[in-house]
Enzyme design. Sequence first.
Site, PDB file in Angstrom:
ATOM      1  N   ALA A   1       0.853  -1.204   0.000  1.00 59.43           N
ATOM      2  CA  ALA A   1       0.000   0.000   0.000  1.00 59.43           C
ATOM      3  C   ALA A   1       0.881   1.244   0.000  1.00 59.43           C
ATOM      4  O   ALA A   1       2.094   1.161  -0.109  1.00 59.43           O
ATOM      5  CB  ALA A   1      -0.901  -0.004   1.232  1.00 59.43           C
ATOM      6  N   ASN A   2       0.272   2.415   0.105  1.00 58.29           N
ATOM      7  CA  ASN A   2       1.029   3.664   0.244  1.00 58.29           C
ATOM      8  C   ASN A   2       0.282   4.552   1.231  1.00 58.29           C
ATOM      9  O   ASN A   2      -0.777   4.194   1.733  1.00 58.29           O
ATOM     10  CB  ASN A   2       1.215   4.345  -1.116  1.00 58.29           C
ATOM     11  CG  ASN A   2      -0.108   4.666  -1.770  1.00 58.29           C
ATOM     12  OD1 ASN A   2      -0.879   5.468  -1.270  1.00 58.29           O
ATOM     13  ND2 ASN A   2      -0.398   3.996  -2.883  1.00 58.29           N
TER      14      ASN A   2
END
Length: 412
Positions: free
Chosen positions: A214-215
């Site tokens: 993810a970010n």
Amino acid sequence: MSSPKRILLIVSGGIAAYKALELVRRLQDRRYRVRVVMTKAATEFVTPLSFSALTNDRVFTDLFDLDDEREIGHIRLARDHDAIVIAPATADLIAKMAGGHANDLATAILLATDKPVLVAPAMNPHMWQHQATRRNVEQLKRDGVRFIGPAEGEMAEKGEAGPGRLVEVPELVAAIESLLSTASPIEPQSLAGRHVIVTSGPTHEQIDPVRYLANRSSGKQGYELATAAARLGARVTLVSGPVTLADPAGVTVVRVTEAAEMQRAVEAALPADIAIFAAAVADWRIASPSTAKIKKNADAAPPTLVLAENADILKEIAHRKTKRPALVIGFAAETNDVLEHAKRKLKTKGADWIVANDVSPQTGIMGGDRNTVHLLTGAGIESWPDMSKADVARQLIAMAAKHLAAKRAAAE
Ligand code: CTP
């Protein structure tokens, strides 16, 4: 026909002052009424007579000129125009503005005005990069003053190069036009009947049923964009990656997890008039996600994650032969060389506009409530002051609404 917009041009001292003559002519070509104020230092570089001849008007230079006070005081100069442009703006004038000085005509006008102000700095690169100037510029941006440039390049002083040149006149004209367009009131329902798609948030790419890539995107900017578009009467589809934000009122929210799902949701939402890609889409997914939790094995090496590239949703939509939205806006989240990367993205992605921002951890933009953006369009680059994400959204959506209205008017 509406009356021509009035611009007060403040010229401060510097070798670039002569470019302000060209600026006056180009603004007049576009039917703007331009009135000129010069600082004392500016008159050392260009004579007031040159501006006076061009504008067919007197040029204002002195706060204590009694005639001025009787005929047209500095308060009227400060308020009787639609916008104030300072080109070129010296380090000294910027410092005085930031400090709220008012000891000459230019600074008194700037302290008294309630109109939008655009500053086009020009100075030696060392002066531009000096901490004092950096502080002053940051302060003014927080106060809502807009900046354009300076540009990079050779300076008048031999052997000096770097950021400090006044931006070229066409770029200045574009920035002034945008300042004026966003300064004027927006019609409350200017997006009625339009469909706007916004992508937002991160994507989660599955490693196994309990882990993902993810970010740090929070989705806040995208949600504000959807809210702003809905407020102007648009039908809005917000395609959102996993975030913890509440659905904006009056918006259809399609929640997705992975990039591939986001792409399908955007395609399914077409046709649209405007598509804004604010999502931080994962560039890669796990090539073969595991259907069972990957177990630690003390006897084996740690697992290797093999990645595969995700489709670039923005690029695919911008290059569509059918159902391409009339206005495609991308974002460029960068941690270095923001403008260079953003310029490249404007070209390669096929977007009409790119909103670029610096998402390095020290800016606090990712996850935060504020944003400092540069807007890249075919007409040039505008650097907006530090604003709340809600204000960035309102301003961008207002510009998009005007752009569509102008396109429709041109087609009729
Ligand atoms: N974007 C997209 N689909 C992707 C990747 C990016 O739609 N698979 C969109 C983003 O929503 C944004 C723009 O493309 O509007 C730029 O995203 P960004 O992450 O800044 O750039 P990338 O294209 O991913 O390039 P890089 O990671 O090399 O900076």
